[in-house]
Design an enzyme around this catalytic site. Structure first.
Site, short mmCIF file in Angstrom:
data_model
loop_
_atom_site.label_atom_id
_atom_site.label_comp_id
_atom_site.label_asym_id
_atom_site.label_seq_id
_atom_site.Cartn_x
_atom_site.Cartn_y
_atom_site.Cartn_z
N LYS A 171 -79.78 90.65 27.49
CA LYS A 171 -79.51 89.31 26.75
C LYS A 171 -81.03 89.45 26.20
CE LYS A 171 -77.16 85.30 27.42
NZ LYS A 171 -75.82 85.45 27.04
C1 LIG Z 1 -74.44 85.46 27.46
C2 LIG Z 1 -73.62 86.36 26.82
C3 LIG Z 1 -72.05 86.28 27.32
C4 LIG Z 1 -71.58 85.47 28.03
O1 LIG Z 1 -72.39 85.51 29.49
P1 LIG Z 1 -72.28 84.74 30.58
O2 LIG Z 1 -73.05 85.31 31.70
O3 LIG Z 1 -70.83 84.37 31.03
O4 LIG Z 1 -73.08 83.62 30.25
C5 LIG Z 1 -71.22 87.12 26.55
N1 LIG Z 1 -71.55 88.00 25.58
C6 LIG Z 1 -72.81 88.14 25.08
C7 LIG Z 1 -73.21 88.83 23.99
C8 LIG Z 1 -73.86 87.21 25.42
O5 LIG Z 1 -75.14 87.12 25.13
#
Ligand SMILES: *Cc1c(COP(=O)(O)O)cnc(C)c1O
Length: 319
Positions: A171
């Protein structure tokens, strides 16, 4: 007129979006949590972040799956080669401390690690690594209407970055230019959210959500190597198995989504959001589907401590 007190009380913390911020190890008023315009991360996207939520429960605020989120933050830093000044456990503690300082009973939580401002060369390694945790009140991500009636999706003309171009399991700030492009395109065209495909046309995910398909009573979590490993996706799969629903992770093309009985999107921000249409084609009967709504309800019960089987996912802030 009396100056507003800087002491964090539930009332003034909720009125402000940011309040107190945990910044490099100390809780400070948000005005003091400032950085240089020469910050490496600001120029090159060299940051990693998390999106977490805390919910109101009978035992006060509880953070949902805190340890998994902190672990993923540290993993994201590792993926981009950034030395983290804090361990996952220290991030857990910082998050709990920030929620307490702001006196919030429920909130969205945004931890961030980023390269500082010592050097603007592309090689970030001369820069210090900083950390912050901010909390803010945040309701439904795609709007109450989208949740009730189902969101309208548009297949983006932007493809999800392949895993050998960008580290899609992190992320990372820089990765999010891809999400921003898709989200803005969808918004400008009057849709609620974007659906991203990979280069071959397989369904990847939303701009920040994973996708599920329901057909003939089976739940199909969309699987793809470029997708972020969503914690909400994992949660929804566990809840479905607990509800005795068959779960079969699968890859899919966009036309397979068009012909699903139901489609819904999940993420910490979006929670469980039913999809009413994709590319103007109604999904099922074009409204929020019954399974999607039931899963949303079950999810909201689990995150707020109402299902004893899943209580171990909660970290109670005041205990
Ligand atoms: C944060 C995110 C998600 C969702 O992840 P969670 O852990 O469920 O919050 C899905 N796709 C992307 C590209 C993300 O950055």
């Amino acid at each position: 007129m009396a100056q507003p007190s800087t002491a964090p009380t539930p009332a003034n913390a909720a009125a402000r979006t940011t309040g107190q911020i945990w910044f490099d190890g100390r809780v400070v008023p948000s005005e003091q949590a400032v950085v240089s315009v020469l910050t490496h991360a600001l120029h090159y996207g060299t940051s990693v972040f998390e999106g977490i939520r805390a919910y109101e429960t009978d035992r006060g605020a509880a953070v949902f799956r805190l340890q998994e989120h902190s672990r993923r933050l540290i993993d994201s830093a590792k993926i981009i080669g950034m030395p983290s000044p804090y361990t996952a456990t220290q991030i857990d503690d910082a998050i709990v401390e920030t929620i307490r300082a702001n006196g919030l009973s429920s909130c969205y939580i945004r931890p961030l690690l980023w390269y500082g401002s010592e050097s603007l060369g592309v090689d970030p390694r001369k820069n210090s690594v900083h950390a912050m945790v901010a909390t803010m009140p945040w309701g439904t991500y795609l709007g109450d209407d989208a949740v009730r009636k189902g969101a309208r999706l548009m297949t983006s003309s932007w493809r999800r970055s392949p895993g050998d171009v960008m580290p899609t399991k992190a992320k990372a700030g820089g990765n999010y230019v891809n999400s921003v492009l898709a989200r803005v395109e969808a918004g400008e065209n009057g849709f609620d959210e974007a659906l991203l495909l990979d280069k071959e046309g397989f369904v990847a995910e939303g701009s920040g959500e994973n996708i599920f398909v329901v057909r003939d009573g089976v739940l199909y979590p969309i699987a793809h190597s470029v997708n972020l490993r969503g914690i909400t996706r994992d949660t929804v799969m566990a809840l479905a198995r607990w509800m005795d629903v068959e779960v079969q992770p699968t890859m899919a093309t966009r036309d397979e989504l068009y012909t699903a009985d139901e489609v819904f999107m999940v993420g910490t921000a979006a929670e469980v959001t039913p999809i009413a249409s994709i590319d103007r084609r109604p999904i099922g009967d074009g409204a929020a589907g019954p399974f999607s709504l039931k899963m949303r309800e079950t999810y909201l019960q689990a995150v707020s401590g109402k299902i004893p089987e899943f209580d171990s996912w909660l970290t109670y802030v005041d205990e």
